[in-house]
Design a protein around this motif. Structure first.
Motif, PDB file in Angstrom:
ATOM      1  N   GLU B  35       1.620   8.173 116.592  1.00 27.08           N
ATOM      2  CA  GLU B  35       0.483   9.068 115.744  1.00 27.08           C
ATOM      3  C   GLU B  35      -0.267   8.260 114.540  1.00 27.08           C
ATOM      4  N   PRO B  36       0.550   7.567 113.894  1.00 28.86           N
ATOM      5  CA  PRO B  36       0.066   6.722 112.673  1.00 28.86           C
ATOM      6  C   PRO B  36      -1.255   5.967 113.235  1.00 28.86           C
ATOM      7  N   ILE B  37      -0.980   5.011 114.270  1.00 30.58           N
ATOM      8  CA  ILE B  37      -2.271   4.558 114.603  1.00 30.58           C
ATOM      9  C   ILE B  37      -3.278   5.173 115.274  1.00 30.58           C
ATOM     10  N   LEU B 321       0.329  -1.232 110.785  1.00 30.01           N
ATOM     11  CA  LEU B 321       1.312  -0.184 110.659  1.00 30.01           C
ATOM     12  C   LEU B 321       2.446  -0.539 111.559  1.00 30.01           C
ATOM     13  N   ALA B 322       2.720  -1.696 111.840  1.00 27.68           N
ATOM     14  CA  ALA B 322       4.032  -2.120 112.542  1.00 27.68           C
ATOM     15  C   ALA B 322       3.954  -1.939 113.736  1.00 27.68           C
ATOM     16  N   TYR B 323       2.713  -1.894 114.399  1.00 28.71           N
ATOM     17  CA  TYR B 323       2.937  -1.655 115.925  1.00 28.71           C
ATOM     18  C   TYR B 323       2.434  -3.092 116.396  1.00 28.71           C
ATOM     19  N   SER B 324       2.731  -3.344 117.684  1.00 26.37           N
ATOM     20  CA  SER B 324       2.370  -4.665 118.240  1.00 26.37           C
ATOM     21  C   SER B 324       1.194  -4.454 119.113  1.00 26.37           C
TER      22      SER B 324
ATOM     23  N   LEU C  55     -10.132  16.178 103.273  1.00 21.55           N
ATOM     24  CA  LEU C  55      -9.795  16.301 104.470  1.00 21.55           C
ATOM     25  C   LEU C  55      -8.500  15.095 104.502  1.00 21.55           C
ATOM     26  N   PRO C  56      -7.486  15.460 105.623  1.00 16.98           N
ATOM     27  CA  PRO C  56      -6.436  14.699 105.494  1.00 16.98           C
ATOM     28  C   PRO C  56      -6.602  13.256 105.597  1.00 16.98           C
ATOM     29  N   ALA C  57      -6.047  12.264 105.066  1.00 15.66           N
ATOM     30  CA  ALA C  57      -6.383  10.887 105.360  1.00 15.66           C
ATOM     31  C   ALA C  57      -5.650  10.646 106.688  1.00 15.66           C
ATOM     32  N   PRO C  58      -6.233   9.634 106.898  1.00 17.40           N
ATOM     33  CA  PRO C  58      -5.481   8.872 108.079  1.00 17.40           C
ATOM     34  C   PRO C  58      -3.893   8.593 107.977  1.00 17.40           C
TER      35      PRO C  58
END
Lengths: 327, 342, 285
Positions: B35-37, B321-324, C55-58
């Protein structure tokens, strides 16, 4: 508080003797019809939910039958599903929460309705209603950050030292488990009990109290022996609301109960409840049998609520035979 | 009564002001692992093209598979590839197949809390399997100690912490354990949710991490990015070549590099316990699940445009973001596979 | 025991028990103030203007806000109230004023059952009715799910308070020639308005913080939700995602959101009571 039957000499002979059109003009028949439709919608929605639960749990019902209720294994990988640990967890946490919340809640309601000055009572009530508005997730968080450490470091060791000989308080105590979940649930349902009970107590006619006092009872006696019984049905109603909330509470419970399908006599043990396991696993459940087993769990909870409600209703009928409020 | 109705009508009227603008809205749902990336990517892409709004919600890998099959979202995302039954279910329902597109790589790491031990522990596959099976119960068990000479491990009982919710991280972890332990494979198996032989359940990474942090002598597994962001100690794991490797960007990419050569056309492959001297053994791809046909041409073009961008510029965002990133060979293969989306 | 001794004992019991009730109230209220205090402390320090407007940040970046979630929650709650309250309210009128005891029993039972359905099951139900057939998540579906949850509390409590109106009031109205419906609308309901309002506000508060039903219906949205037919962000779901997430900044925002949610409900409470406080009020007996 009045009984559950209508108090008016309503319907029956009165409307029958008027012409239908007179009734229409006055709006009574229409009002009756319209409000009936709304009431019927409630039943319709409930039936729809049952239907959906029933229809979407066909696979596990055929595969496991009643063994579903007796087995303790929950293995999504090998398609073995048994509901027993979750039924146990739901019942234990709900019972625990009521054990804590009912005495506290009714006591507080009595205080607010009978003793506290009106302004104080209203202000406190206002804030107590706010407790009902706290999202269950926040309760879960507060459970994790506050209740669990207190349980783990203070209360559970204390219980172990004093009552550790009871099987209820044996075993390792991590802070999460049945007891903590019960406490968190109790905090969540107390506002319902206080709020509704207080209103109900307030609506007891003044003459009831005054009659008791005039006969020489103490303040407490008039409250406990006259006012509270008068309000009995309403107070029971508030307990139902609380029970229903406790049975179905999902988020807060799942964060503090330990999520381990285990059955144990010890309140310190981690466990799981129906609502919690469904919430945790439903979105990820792949495979029809898995998904439908979770839905069958929902059906089981529904059944549980059905039975508990029935028992409670019997209780009301049994106790309202002796001199309760027929206004 | 009248006052209430008036208020309601006014607010309804106000609500009507939230009327559709000319923005193309695309909905996707699935794995929480990436989700983060994903959210960063969709945000950047939205900045590039403000008319396209891609809304991604992390409801879990299984949820992603379910919803994209139902048709309630435009695309899905999953940490574990769809199995044959699920592929067939999609095909039966829609009449055309669904495609997998790997996006990034991630890893699961063992994190622990042993009072008095601050060293980085080495875990062999046997140790991990034994601990999670409940057979190795004390920290100073020879299986653990033999890989950690020089560390003073206490004789305390091990408390295992696992995920209580269905999760792609669990899938990766159990996939690995199934590969290295026959007993695990037959007794427990691999899935997003399994019947854990022992241990407590925590809700999501946060729950597991919290439990491990607060409970002495515990061990759990979390996503790499989570452990890094929260400065959690985690151990090294022995890979199939016999080296103890700590999870990081390089070792995870090394795990994928081996797989790149034999990558099947549909991109469904497991890279746990991958060959390679520097490979971290508990790594995995994560995939976007994209239907091969779209009835709405603008949606199709938007999604294809996004994937192309993701495979090129997007890959530059992953490491922060620490993904490869994906190996180059895989990227090339995906670009040609994109043509299959009609 | 002599009469005097008996009396002293009873008086003692009375004072003791009444003090106990005071203690109960004290416990309940302290827990409450503690929770509120905690929320205010953690949330208050995190609220800033951004929270309400952005809005929400990434994911992974600090900052941003929950503007879309606030609006989303407002829309959802509005739909829920429009759907759930009339059903509960008018249904309660039927139960209290018109129905026979058999029908009443069935309806009450159904309402209690409905109340006990876990919120996640309501979510699954709403999904199968309002999402699957239409093939997308929407604000409508979310409003429907929440509305269903409001029905039982509204119904049961309203009924209790309607029944609590003294017979004398009803009979007085009928003696003056009012029809059933007129009696209900001009005498009974206003007399019970405080309790009814409590019921509605309780129901409202209950669903305002619900997360599970929204997960499968309104889903969530990182952007503004357009119209009513799209997925929408909502405060409880945001709180859930952020609180369980790995970032400190998210936790901060989750507490802030919790506080904002509570404050919003508080405001609605006050406003509702103020607006509807005209009307006949039965003096507290």
């Amino acid at each position: 508080m009045v009984t559950t039957s209508t108090t008016l000499p309503s319907a029956g002979p009165v409307s029958g003797s008027r012409s239908f059109f007179a009734g229409l003009r006055d709006g009574d028949e229409i009002a009756r019809l319209i409000t009936f439709l709304f009431a019927a919608t409630v039943v319709l929605i409930t039936l729809l939910i049952v239907y959906m639960l029933w229809r979407n749990s066909v696979l596990p019902r055929h595969k496991f039958g009643f063994a579903f209720l007796r087995t303790s294994t929950w293995d999504p990988n090998f398609d073995q599903f048994g509901a027993l640990p979750f039924i146990f967890g739901t019942l234990v946490t709900s019972a625990l929460s009521l054990l804590i919340a009912v005495p506290l809640g009714i006591g507080a309601a009595i205080f607010l309705a009978e003793l506290a000055p009106a302004r104080l009572s209203d202000t406190l009530e206002f804030f107590i209603d706010l407790l009902a508005a706290v999202p269950s997730v926040i309760y879960g968080l507060l459970g994790i950050f506050i209740v669990v450490p207190i349980m783990r470091d203070v209360i559970q060791p204390a219980l172990k030292n004093t009552l550790g000989f009871l099987p209820l308080f044996k075993g390792p105590a991590f802070g999460i488990g049945f007891l903590t979940a019960g406490v968190v649930l109790a905090i969540m349902v107390i506002p319902y009990i206080i709020s509704v009970s207080r209103e109900v107590l307030l609506s007891v006619p003044r003459d009831q109290r005054e009659a008791a006092l005039a006969l020489g009872s103490t303040r407490w006696e008039s409250t406990w022996k006259v006012v509270v019984p008068f309000a009995r049905t309403g107070i029971m109603g508030s307990i139902f609301l609380a029970l229903a909330r406790a049975l179905g509470e999902t988020m807060a419970v799942t964060m503090v109960i330990g999520n381990t399908p285990s059955i144990s006599a010890s309140l310190f043990s981690p466990g799981d409840s129906i609502a919690s396991v469904v919430a945790n696993q439903f979105t990820e459940a792949t495979g029809e049998l898995y998904t439908q087993s979770l839905i069958e769990l929902g059906l089981v909870l529904f059944l549980l609520t059905f039975i508990l409600n029935g028992l409670a209703r019997l209780l009301i009928v049994a106790t309202s035979q002796r001199g309760s409020a027929h206004a | 009564m009248k006052r209430i109705t008036a208020i309601f009508l006014v607010t309804l009227g106000l609500g009507a002001f939230f009327v559709a603008r000319a923005v193309l809205s695309i909905n996707g749902a699935g794995a929480s692992f990436p989700e983060p990336i994903y959210s960063k990517w969709f945000d950047e892409y939205h900045k590039k093209d403000p008319n396209i709004q891609i809304n991604y919600q992390s409801i879990g890998s299984g949820g992603g598979i379910k919803q994209v099959t139902e048709g309630t979202v435009d695309f899905g995302a999953s940490d574990g590839p769809m199995n044959d039954d699920q592929l067939k279910a999609f095909q039966d329902k829609h009449g055309f197949p669904i495609l997998h597109f790997p996006t990034v790589l991630g890893a699961a790491v063992p994190t622990y809390n042993i009072p008095g031990v601050s060293a980085e522990l080495n875990f062999t596959p046997e140790a991990l399997a034994g601990i999670f099976l409940g057979k190795i119960t004390k920290w100073n068990d020879p299986t653990i100690a033999s890989a950690n000479s020089g560390v003073n491990l206490p004789g305390n009982d091990i408390l295992v912490v696992h995920r209580s919710d269905g999760s792609g991280t669990t899938y990766i972890w159990t996939d690995y354990l199934s590969k290295v332990s026959d007993e695990w494979k037959t007794k427990v198996g691999k899935n997003t949710s399994v019947n854990w032989p022992t241990g407590l359940g925590g809700n999501k990474n946060e729950g597991v991490a919290g439990l491990v942090k607060q409970t002495p002598n515990s061990i759990g597994y979390v996503e790499l990015i989570y452990a890094i962001k929260n400065n959690m100690p985690f151990g090294k794991v022995k890979n199939s070549s016999g080296t103890f490797i700590k999870a990081d960007l390089a070792s995870v990419t090394a795990a994928a590099a081996g797989a790149a050569k034999d990558m099947p056309d549909d991109f469904r492959v497991s890279i746990t316990n991958a060959p390679g001297k520097t490979a971290y053994p508990i790594s995995s791809f994560t995939w976007l699940l994209i239907p091969s046909k779209f009835s709405d041409a603008s949606k199709r073009d938007a999604i294809k445009g996004f994937v192309k961008w993701m495979l090129a510029d997007g890959q530059n965002d992953t490491e922060s973001l620490a993904y490869s990133k994906l190996p180059k060979e895989v990227v090339a293969k995906e670009i040609s596979a994109l043509d299959k989306v009609q | 025991m002599t009469v005097n001794a008996q009396l002293r004992w009873r008086k003692f019991v009375s004072n003791f028990m009444l003090t106990m009730t005071g203690l109960c109230a004290l416990v309940a209220v302290s827990v409450l103030f503690f929770i509120l205090g905690y929320l205010v402390y953690h949330g208050g320090t995190s609220i800033n203007w951004d929270f309400f407007t952005k809005l929400p940040a990434p994911v992974g970046e600090n900052g941003g806000g929950m503007a879309n979630a606030i609006v989303g929650s407002a829309k959802l709650l509005m739909l829920a109230t429009l759907f759930g309250v009339p059903i509960g309210f008018f249904g309660a009128i039927y139960l209290a004023e018109f129905s026979g005891s058999n029908v009443a029993f069935v309806v009450r039972y159904a309402a209690d059952l409905l109340n006990g359905v876990p919120s996640i099951v309501i979510g699954i139900f709403a999904y199968s009715i309002a999402v699957q057939p239409f093939k997308h998540f929407s604000t409508y579906a979310g409003g429907f799910a929440l509305g269903v949850m409001m029905i039982p509390i509204t119904l049961r409590s309203t009924e209790q308070f309607l029944l609590g109106v003294p017979r004398a009031l009803r009979e007085g109205a009928m003696a003056l020639g009012a029809s059933k419906w007129k009696t209900i609308s001009t005498v009974v309901v206003p007399a019970a308005y405080r309790g009814i309002l409590t019921a509605i506000l309780l129901a409202f508060a209950r669903v305002a913080g619900e997360t599970a039903p929204l997960l499968f219906t309104a889903l969530g949205n990182r952007y503004w939700s357009q119209g009513w037919n799209e997925p929408t962000a909502s405060l409880p779901v945001m709180i859930y995602n952020y609180a369980i997430g790995p970032f400190e900044d998210w936790h901060r925002q989750a507490w802030a959101a919790g506080l904002v949610l509570l404050a919003l409900i508080l405001v609605i409470n006050i406003v509702a009571r103020a607006i509807l406080s005209r009307g006949i009020s039965v003096p507290r007996s």
